[in-house]
Design a protein around this motif. Structure first.
Motif, PDB file in Angstrom:
ATOM      1  N   LEU A 207       0.649  -1.090  -0.246  1.00  9.73           N
ATOM      2  CA  LEU A 207      -0.119   0.251  -0.097  1.00  9.73           C
ATOM      3  C   LEU A 207       0.711   0.918  -0.271  1.00  9.73           C
ATOM      4  O   LEU A 207       0.866   2.424  -0.196  1.00  9.73           O
ATOM      5  N   ARG A 208       1.784   0.924   1.500  1.00  5.34           N
ATOM      6  CA  ARG A 208       3.054   2.599   0.894  1.00  5.34           C
ATOM      7  C   ARG A 208       3.308   3.317  -1.059  1.00  5.34           C
ATOM      8  O   ARG A 208       3.776   3.566  -1.011  1.00  5.34           O
ATOM      9  N   ASP A 211       1.061   4.172  -3.366  1.00  4.66           N
ATOM     10  CA  ASP A 211       0.804   5.808  -2.742  1.00  4.66           C
ATOM     11  C   ASP A 211       2.000   6.076  -3.171  1.00  4.66           C
ATOM     12  O   ASP A 211       1.644   7.611  -3.725  1.00  4.66           O
ATOM     13  N   GLN A 212       3.244   5.789  -3.120  1.00  2.40           N
ATOM     14  CA  GLN A 212       4.202   6.422  -3.360  1.00  2.40           C
ATOM     15  C   GLN A 212       4.348   6.873  -4.886  1.00  2.40           C
ATOM     16  O   GLN A 212       5.115   7.902  -5.458  1.00  2.40           O
ATOM     17  N   ASP A 214       2.222   7.242  -6.975  1.00  3.94           N
ATOM     18  CA  ASP A 214       0.732   8.009  -7.036  1.00  3.94           C
ATOM     19  C   ASP A 214       0.192   7.283  -9.135  1.00  3.94           C
ATOM     20  O   ASP A 214       0.425   8.295  -9.737  1.00  3.94           O
ATOM     21  N   GLU A 238      -5.334   4.940   5.116  1.00  2.75           N
ATOM     22  CA  GLU A 238      -5.767   6.002   3.813  1.00  2.75           C
ATOM     23  C   GLU A 238      -5.353   6.000   2.428  1.00  2.75           C
ATOM     24  O   GLU A 238      -4.394   7.378   2.957  1.00  2.75           O
ATOM     25  N   LEU A 239      -5.174   6.076   1.846  1.00  2.00           N
ATOM     26  CA  LEU A 239      -4.406   5.942   0.454  1.00  2.00           C
ATOM     27  C   LEU A 239      -4.732   7.317   0.315  1.00  2.00           C
ATOM     28  O   LEU A 239      -6.113   8.098  -0.519  1.00  2.00           O
ATOM     29  N   GLN A 240      -3.991   8.231  -0.390  1.00  2.00           N
ATOM     30  CA  GLN A 240      -3.900   9.360  -1.184  1.00  2.00           C
ATOM     31  C   GLN A 240      -3.674   9.340  -2.575  1.00  2.00           C
ATOM     32  O   GLN A 240      -4.293  10.443  -3.232  1.00  2.00           O
ATOM     33  N   CYS A 241      -4.167   8.415  -3.055  1.00  2.09           N
ATOM     34  CA  CYS A 241      -4.111   8.261  -4.559  1.00  2.09           C
ATOM     35  C   CYS A 241      -5.426   8.306  -5.247  1.00  2.09           C
ATOM     36  O   CYS A 241      -6.075   8.143  -4.316  1.00  2.09           O
ATOM     37  N   ARG A 242      -5.466   8.685  -6.402  1.00  3.19           N
ATOM     38  CA  ARG A 242      -6.534   9.325  -6.325  1.00  3.19           C
ATOM     39  C   ARG A 242      -6.505   8.481  -8.879  1.00  3.19           C
ATOM     40  O   ARG A 242      -6.420   9.268  -9.446  1.00  3.19           O
ATOM     41  N   PHE A 265      -9.637   2.404  -3.340  1.00  6.23           N
ATOM     42  CA  PHE A 265      -8.244   2.725  -3.953  1.00  6.23           C
ATOM     43  C   PHE A 265      -8.459   4.598  -4.795  1.00  6.23           C
ATOM     44  O   PHE A 265      -8.246   4.919  -5.383  1.00  6.23           O
TER      45      PHE A 265
END
Length: 449
Positions: A207-208, A211-212, A214, A238-242, A265
């Motif tokens: 998961l990290r 997100d990295q 993206d 909480e993932l930040q990718c969109r 996701f």
């Protein structure tokens, strides 16, 4: 394990990334040539100038049937026996040709194949465990890629965008200690994640890394996405990718699992259907409905929903009314997106059974079915039976006209690599694999209570 794979897995991570990128450039040359460009432009053009779909499909069908009669010994003989008159006058006239069964394809594949150079091998084990290897021409593969990329483009994803793919490939050595379970394909701006290393102890690292990176799109096996999504929910990650869109393939999802993937996701899911043998692509539109890409072939639904596919882009191993082994349902309703064909309501037959390793890692059917792909059509069917946490029985029906004991050694090595040293694996050649009460033959059978 082949020499190339041994060299790759014994290399350090930085070199594996380089080799992955080199292979990516090779695939790029193979998949994105003139046939790709021509078909992709055709698909874009039809948006402004809609075609008469029935007339276009009949024209493509007749071109393909004439090709098969000229280049495939099997179809040349079959059409002569049927006294088939070409060109056909209506698409429905295709029913004059009897369905092509999987076992017929497997046993007579040499005579079904054409005299064209077709260097690309499509391998499938399927959820029933039946082994088939077919061949594509480079142009076939380019056309399939054009349709796949067009489908993605309709959802805002273009070739070259940052992309994450979940694959059953062995990207990581069993002996690797560092928690880096992904490899970079710079040729396609793609980060490849192996599902073979997903376990309760590795999911946070996955998961990290997601997100990295993206990603602008995510694709591949949904079983991996689902496992990671459940882990993120449990651990409060909480993932930040969109991503613009998520494209699962090859496996079934429930509506709950689909919503879970979208929630975790942060991207909409659009499903698709094809097959390693070469079935025409069925893909989900912006309205959430599934449609056949009619330029690729014809899908017929029998009374029980079983699918017969005629694929226009199988010039190496032609498929005409091929019983692919899946089922679909169609209401006959039309879609507000403007697609001229009826909506395909559901696609059945893509299951997600799995074996469980002692550390809690799940090995899904998509990985298990890849085992028989390494053999040259020498195994008729296989089944995995999990008797206990560490005990697996592997049943297989050999085709003794092709099978050798070297193949059994290959199977054993593959199984030990896939399942690990902690699992006890016994192989047993059998004459028949029993069917369930439902009449189906399972690829994975869980006996643990």
């Amino acid at each position: 394990m082949g020499i190339k794979e041994q060299v790759y897995l014994s290399s350090p991570v930085f070199l594996q990334n380089l080799l992955t990128t080199v292979y990516g450039y090779q695939l790029q040359r193979e998949r994105y040539g003139s046939a790709y460009q021509k078909r992709f432009q055709e698909l874009l053009a039809k948006e402004a100038h809609p075609l008469d779909v029935e007339a276009d499909q009949l024209k493509r069908l007749n071109t393909f049937l004439l090709f098969c009669r000229q280049h495939s010994p099997y179809y040349k003989t079959l059409f002569a026996e049927l006294e088939l008159q070409l060109p056909l006058q209506h698409v429905s006239d295709l029913k004059q040709i009897p369905p092509l069964e999987k076992e017929t394809l497997r046993q007579q594949i040499e005579s079904i194949r054409t005299d064209l150079e077709a260097p690309i091998i499509g391998k499938t084990g399927g959820t029933t465990g039946k082994s088939i290897q077919v061949r594509y021409t480079k142009e076939d593969m380019q056309i399939r890629m054009a349709h796949l990329d067009y489908f993605k483009a309709t959802h805002g994803v273009r070739k070259g965008m940052r992309r994450i793919s979940f694959t059953a490939q062995s990207l990581v050595s069993e002996h690797q200690k560092t928690p880096v379970y992904w490899r970079k394909n710079r040729a396609l701006n793609q980060l490849l994640f192996t599902v073979k290393k997903i376990s309760p102890t590795t999911m946070t690292d996955y998961l990290r890394a997601i997100d990295q990176f993206d990603p602008e799109s995510i694709d591949g096996l949904p079983s991996a996405m689902i496992e990671l999504a459940y882990h993120a929910k449990r651990e409060g990650i909480e993932l930040q990718c969109r991503p613009h869109a998520i494209f699962p393939t090859a496996e079934m999802m429930t509506s709950t699992e689909r919503h879970l993937i979208e929630e975790v996701f942060h991207g909409p899911v659009f499903d698709q259907y094809a097959s390693s043998e070469g079935a025409p692509i069925v893909a989900e539109c912006r309205c959430g409905q599934k449609h056949l890409h009619h330029e690729m072939g014809i899908i017929e639904l029998e009374a029980d929903g079983e699918v017969l596919v005629t694929s226009f882009d199988t010039h190496g191993t032609p498929l005409i009314r091929y019983r692919v082994g899946d089922r679909m349902t169609s209401s006959g309703k039309m879609c507000p997106c403007g697609h001229p064909g009826p909506v395909i309501d559901s696609i059945d037959g893509r299951k997600r059974g799995y074996l469980i390793k002692p550390d809690g890692q799940k090995v899904f059917e998509s990985q298990l079915s890849s085992l028989v792909k390494v053999l040259p059509n020498s195994v008729e069917r296989v089944q995995y039976i999990q008797n206990s946490e560490r005990d697996i029985t592997f049943l297989y029906i050999p085709d003794w006209t092709r099978f050798s004991w070297e193949h059994e050694q290959q199977l054993y090595r593959f199984l030990k690599t896939l399942l690990g040293a902690d699992m006890q694996v016994s192989l047993r050649a059998v004459q028949e694999i029993p069917r369930e009460v439902s009449g189906k033959t399972l690829l994975v059978k869980q006996m643990m209570t």
